[in-house]
Design an enzyme around this catalytic site. Sequence first.
Site, short mmCIF file in Angstrom:
data_model
loop_
_atom_site.label_atom_id
_atom_site.label_comp_id
_atom_site.label_asym_id
_atom_site.label_seq_id
_atom_site.Cartn_x
_atom_site.Cartn_y
_atom_site.Cartn_z
N ARG A 162 53.02 48.44 35.82
CA ARG A 162 52.94 49.84 35.35
C ARG A 162 54.69 50.08 35.03
NH1 ARG A 162 48.75 50.39 38.98
NH2 ARG A 162 47.02 50.73 38.46
N TYR A 171 38.95 45.99 28.57
CA TYR A 171 39.70 44.87 28.07
C TYR A 171 38.71 43.81 27.53
CZ TYR A 171 44.05 46.71 30.03
OH TYR A 171 44.67 47.54 30.54
N ARG A 176 51.59 45.97 28.95
CA ARG A 176 50.57 46.02 30.20
C ARG A 176 49.32 45.53 29.53
NH1 ARG A 176 49.02 47.54 35.49
NH2 ARG A 176 47.16 48.84 35.61
N HIS A 181 53.16 50.71 28.20
CA HIS A 181 51.90 50.37 28.56
C HIS A 181 51.29 49.45 27.57
CE1 HIS A 181 49.58 51.91 31.81
NE2 HIS A 181 48.45 51.70 31.09
N LYS A 224 49.95 52.83 42.52
CA LYS A 224 49.25 53.96 42.70
C LYS A 224 48.88 53.89 44.24
CE LYS A 224 48.08 54.95 37.91
NZ LYS A 224 47.10 55.68 36.91
N HIS A 253 43.87 47.69 39.59
CA HIS A 253 43.01 48.84 39.44
C HIS A 253 42.05 48.86 40.72
CE1 HIS A 253 42.80 47.95 34.87
NE2 HIS A 253 43.71 49.00 34.97
#
Length: 292
Positions: free
Chosen positions: A144, A273, A241, A238, A168, A264
Amino acid sequence: MELFFKYLQYEKRYSPHTLTSYHTDLGQFALYLEQVYQITDAAEADHTIIRSWLLTLVQNNIQPRSINRKIACLRSYYRFLLAQQRIPANPMLRIKAPKASKKLPAFVAEEPFNNFLDSFTFEDSFEGQRDRLILEFLYGTGMRLAELINVTEADVNFSAKTVRVLGKGNKERILPLNESLVQSISSYLKYKKSLQADNNSEKLLVTTKALPLYPKFVYRVVKKHISLVTTSEHNSPHVLRHSFATHLLNKGADLNAIKELLGHASLAATQVYTHNSIERLKSIFEKAHPKA
């Protein structure tokens, strides 16, 4: 509200981007309460008042995705108020989120972008090597934007060809580096050492004044170079990514492996995806099958 934001920042460890969005959302809600209902404390709002605000957003043609984020913000806020015993019950339990249409992730075509990286002549300077490294890092690791600008020199392990990333929720993961990216980092670091600056940053990617990069700077670099490859309006960091994940999946990579590389929390976030790959398969089918 300030106590709530400190809770999100220091205990929940929300990203700066999410905190900024929640600041905006709660600010808009507080303004609505004051202007329409003369309420100065959001703890006094019940589900009917909250629903009226959401209806106003719909009438103003605010996108469902944005409304859902505001609902998520209010859910976190009222759960916090309930835990603090500021309210007797959570009014958000009676609020339903509108259905948002799922958009397929935008990505750049594999062959044109790789040809661009191989053939484009980046300036033989600190700026040129840094810009190349930004593109190669985003596309070569799938990290990210916030993760990229926080990578330090110490995070790069040249012998193992890996980079440590803090994602994150302060979740750490180790990402592999391809040989081209390792060489690009080495070349860039030679230029970085020559910077005449008093405040050499520990961050890997810096400005010419040796200060850490910031999001808008990276956006400009990515937009400038992706626009040379595609006419699409989708040219943010992004997108690289998304391209990383899509191209891996097209080459037969395991979905769980892609999930781990992207950082994730659940497989559901990665499964989006697969839709791009299905569209690609449909295209191949229509061109090649005699009954298509």
